[in-house]
Motif scaffolding. Structure first.
Motif, mmCIF file in Angstrom:
data_model
loop_
_atom_site.group_PDB
_atom_site.id
_atom_site.type_symbol
_atom_site.label_atom_id
_atom_site.label_comp_id
_atom_site.label_asym_id
_atom_site.label_seq_id
_atom_site.Cartn_x
_atom_site.Cartn_y
_atom_site.Cartn_z
ATOM 1 N N MET A 93 26.638 12.374 -33.244
ATOM 2 C CA MET A 93 27.941 13.022 -33.280
ATOM 3 C C MET A 93 27.704 14.537 -33.224
ATOM 4 O O MET A 93 26.694 15.011 -33.748
ATOM 5 C CB MET A 93 28.688 12.671 -34.576
ATOM 6 N N PRO A 94 28.619 15.284 -32.594
ATOM 7 C CA PRO A 94 28.444 16.741 -32.557
ATOM 8 C C PRO A 94 28.416 17.348 -33.955
ATOM 9 O O PRO A 94 29.120 16.897 -34.848
ATOM 10 C CB PRO A 94 29.678 17.223 -31.779
ATOM 11 N N LYS A 95 27.574 18.345 -34.106
ATOM 12 C CA LYS A 95 27.466 19.095 -35.363
ATOM 13 C C LYS A 95 27.632 20.585 -35.049
ATOM 14 O O LYS A 95 26.810 21.413 -35.391
ATOM 15 C CB LYS A 95 26.118 18.819 -36.030
ATOM 16 N N ARG A 122 19.440 33.836 -32.697
ATOM 17 C CA ARG A 122 19.657 33.305 -31.347
ATOM 18 C C ARG A 122 18.585 32.263 -31.094
ATOM 19 O O ARG A 122 17.400 32.543 -31.233
ATOM 20 C CB ARG A 122 19.513 34.419 -30.311
ATOM 21 N N VAL A 123 19.012 31.069 -30.710
ATOM 22 C CA VAL A 123 18.091 29.950 -30.525
ATOM 23 C C VAL A 123 18.177 29.461 -29.084
ATOM 24 O O VAL A 123 19.268 29.199 -28.580
ATOM 25 C CB VAL A 123 18.440 28.801 -31.499
ATOM 26 N N LEU A 124 17.027 29.353 -28.431
ATOM 27 C CA LEU A 124 16.966 28.854 -27.060
ATOM 28 C C LEU A 124 16.963 27.330 -27.085
ATOM 29 O O LEU A 124 16.162 26.718 -27.798
ATOM 30 C CB LEU A 124 15.710 29.372 -26.358
ATOM 31 N N VAL A 125 17.860 26.717 -26.313
ATOM 32 C CA VAL A 125 17.958 25.259 -26.241
ATOM 33 C C VAL A 125 18.062 24.822 -24.783
ATOM 34 O O VAL A 125 18.446 25.605 -23.912
ATOM 35 C CB VAL A 125 19.172 24.717 -27.035
ATOM 36 N N MET A 126 17.724 23.552 -24.547
ATOM 37 C CA MET A 126 17.857 22.959 -23.223
ATOM 38 C C MET A 126 18.718 21.708 -23.337
ATOM 39 O O MET A 126 18.521 20.891 -24.241
ATOM 40 C CB MET A 126 16.491 22.591 -22.648
ATOM 41 N N VAL A 127 19.639 21.540 -22.414
ATOM 42 C CA VAL A 127 20.496 20.363 -22.388
ATOM 43 C C VAL A 127 19.670 19.166 -21.917
ATOM 44 O O VAL A 127 19.058 19.207 -20.856
ATOM 45 C CB VAL A 127 21.711 20.574 -21.459
ATOM 46 N N VAL A 128 19.655 18.087 -22.722
ATOM 47 C CA VAL A 128 18.942 16.878 -22.322
ATOM 48 C C VAL A 128 19.906 15.726 -22.032
ATOM 49 O O VAL A 128 19.515 14.720 -21.436
ATOM 50 C CB VAL A 128 17.872 16.438 -23.348
ATOM 51 N N GLU A 129 21.154 15.880 -22.442
ATOM 52 C CA GLU A 129 22.175 14.886 -22.142
ATOM 53 C C GLU A 129 23.522 15.590 -22.197
ATOM 54 O O GLU A 129 23.762 16.396 -23.096
ATOM 55 C CB GLU A 129 22.115 13.761 -23.184
ATOM 56 N N ASN A 130 24.383 15.298 -21.239
ATOM 57 C CA ASN A 130 25.655 15.991 -21.160
ATOM 58 C C ASN A 130 26.794 14.980 -21.080
ATOM 59 O O ASN A 130 26.688 13.967 -20.406
ATOM 60 C CB ASN A 130 25.666 16.897 -19.925
ATOM 61 N N SER A 131 27.887 15.266 -21.790
ATOM 62 C CA SER A 131 29.101 14.465 -21.689
ATOM 63 C C SER A 131 30.268 15.407 -21.437
ATOM 64 O O SER A 131 30.074 16.612 -21.290
ATOM 65 C CB SER A 131 29.310 13.641 -22.961
ATOM 66 N N LEU A 132 31.462 14.873 -21.411
ATOM 67 C CA LEU A 132 32.633 15.653 -21.042
ATOM 68 C C LEU A 132 32.854 16.878 -21.929
ATOM 69 O O LEU A 132 33.159 17.957 -21.439
ATOM 70 C CB LEU A 132 33.872 14.752 -21.070
ATOM 71 N N GLN A 133 32.671 16.738 -23.256
ATOM 72 C CA GLN A 133 32.974 17.838 -24.163
ATOM 73 C C GLN A 133 31.782 18.347 -24.972
ATOM 74 O O GLN A 133 31.883 19.377 -25.614
ATOM 75 C CB GLN A 133 34.071 17.420 -25.143
ATOM 76 N N ALA A 134 30.687 17.610 -24.949
ATOM 77 C CA ALA A 134 29.544 17.983 -25.789
ATOM 78 C C ALA A 134 28.231 17.746 -25.043
ATOM 79 O O ALA A 134 28.194 17.052 -24.036
ATOM 80 C CB ALA A 134 29.558 17.181 -27.085
ATOM 81 N N THR A 157 16.514 17.663 -31.715
ATOM 82 C CA THR A 157 17.763 17.698 -30.956
ATOM 83 C C THR A 157 18.974 17.773 -31.884
ATOM 84 O O THR A 157 18.911 17.375 -33.045
ATOM 85 C CB THR A 157 17.906 16.441 -30.078
ATOM 86 N N ILE A 158 20.068 18.288 -31.306
ATOM 87 C CA ILE A 158 21.352 18.325 -32.001
ATOM 88 C C ILE A 158 22.433 18.303 -30.926
ATOM 89 O O ILE A 158 22.256 18.872 -29.846
ATOM 90 C CB ILE A 158 21.476 19.564 -32.926
ATOM 91 N N LYS A 159 23.522 17.635 -31.225
ATOM 92 C CA LYS A 159 24.625 17.586 -30.276
ATOM 93 C C LYS A 159 25.656 18.636 -30.666
ATOM 94 O O LYS A 159 26.012 18.753 -31.844
ATOM 95 C CB LYS A 159 25.266 16.193 -30.282
ATOM 96 N N VAL A 160 26.111 19.399 -29.683
ATOM 97 C CA VAL A 160 27.087 20.466 -29.925
ATOM 98 C C VAL A 160 28.178 20.433 -28.862
ATOM 99 O O VAL A 160 27.952 19.983 -27.743
ATOM 100 C CB VAL A 160 26.428 21.871 -29.944
ATOM 101 N N MET A 161 29.339 20.927 -29.223
ATOM 102 C CA MET A 161 30.430 21.072 -28.260
ATOM 103 C C MET A 161 30.047 22.171 -27.269
ATOM 104 O O MET A 161 29.321 23.106 -27.602
ATOM 105 C CB MET A 161 31.735 21.433 -28.979
ATOM 106 N N HIS A 162 30.554 22.056 -26.051
ATOM 107 C CA HIS A 162 30.227 23.033 -25.006
ATOM 108 C C HIS A 162 30.616 24.461 -25.387
ATOM 109 O O HIS A 162 29.963 25.419 -24.952
ATOM 110 C CB HIS A 162 30.920 22.666 -23.688
ATOM 111 N N ASN A 163 31.646 24.601 -26.219
ATOM 112 C CA ASN A 163 32.097 25.956 -26.565
ATOM 113 C C ASN A 163 31.148 26.687 -27.514
ATOM 114 O O ASN A 163 31.393 27.822 -27.898
ATOM 115 C CB ASN A 163 33.516 25.937 -27.132
#
Length: 177
Positions: A93-95, A122-134, A157-163
């Motif tokens: 779930m997004p955190k 500031r933390v550098l991250v890479m997207v490993v999975e993408n969905s509509l909002q997170a 890993t952590i899931k976050v909203m695109h915003n």
């Protein structure tokens, strides 16, 4: 030298470390940082490194050097961890509450790099999975402080909203007239 997948590669659960690993042939094993509680049930038994896994891994090998300056060993490590995270981690779930809202709208896709602003860092991250909002992102910085007592380590890993995703800033060039 970049490691290319072959038919001998397979996912294994390392009982000694209680973590997912990848057997890269008879003499080499790569240990991921992903522990039992974060893995899907299929990750706990030996399974093949499939063609789909190989395509994803090769895509990461090809795109990472274009995005960030890393050694070949770091590229392989990042690509293997990203492949494991993409295919074998439990859904999250997004955190997003740990991170500041970005002032810019971003286009998010797998393999793209972003910054997260967390606890003044500031933390550098890479997207490993993408969905509509997170997006599920993997930490590329050494660590990501979430609170005074909780920190994510590199490759977690952590899931976050695109915003919450901030675009990377390219170095600005000053042109003298």
């Amino acid at each position: 030298m970049l490691l290319m997948p072959n038919k001998d590669w397979q996912w294994e659960y390392n009982e000694n470390f209680k973590q997912l690993s990848i057997s890269l042939g008879s003499e080499m094993e790569f240990l991921t940082p992903y522990k039992t509680k974060t893995l899907i049930p299929d990750a706990l038994v030996t399974s093949e490194f499939s063609v789909e896994h190989a395509k994803f891994y090769i895509h990461m090998l090809e795109s990472l050097p274009k995005l960030i300056n890393m050694s070949d060993a770091a590229i392989v490590q990042t690509a293997l961890n990203a492949t494991a995270a993409h295919f074998l981690l439990k859904p999250q779930m997004p955190k997003s509450w740990f991170f500041e809202i970005s002032q810019e709208c971003v286009y998010c896709e797998v393999g793209k790099l972003f910054n997260l602003n967390a606890n003044g860092s500031r933390v550098l991250v890479m997207v490993v999975e993408n969905s509509l909002q997170a997006a599920l992102v993997m930490v590329l910085s050494k660590e990501c402080p979430l609170t005074n007592s909780k920190t994510l380590q590199q490759f977690e890993t952590i899931k976050v909203m695109h915003n919450r995703l901030n675009p990377l800033r390219k170095a600005q060039q000053v042109v003298a007239a």
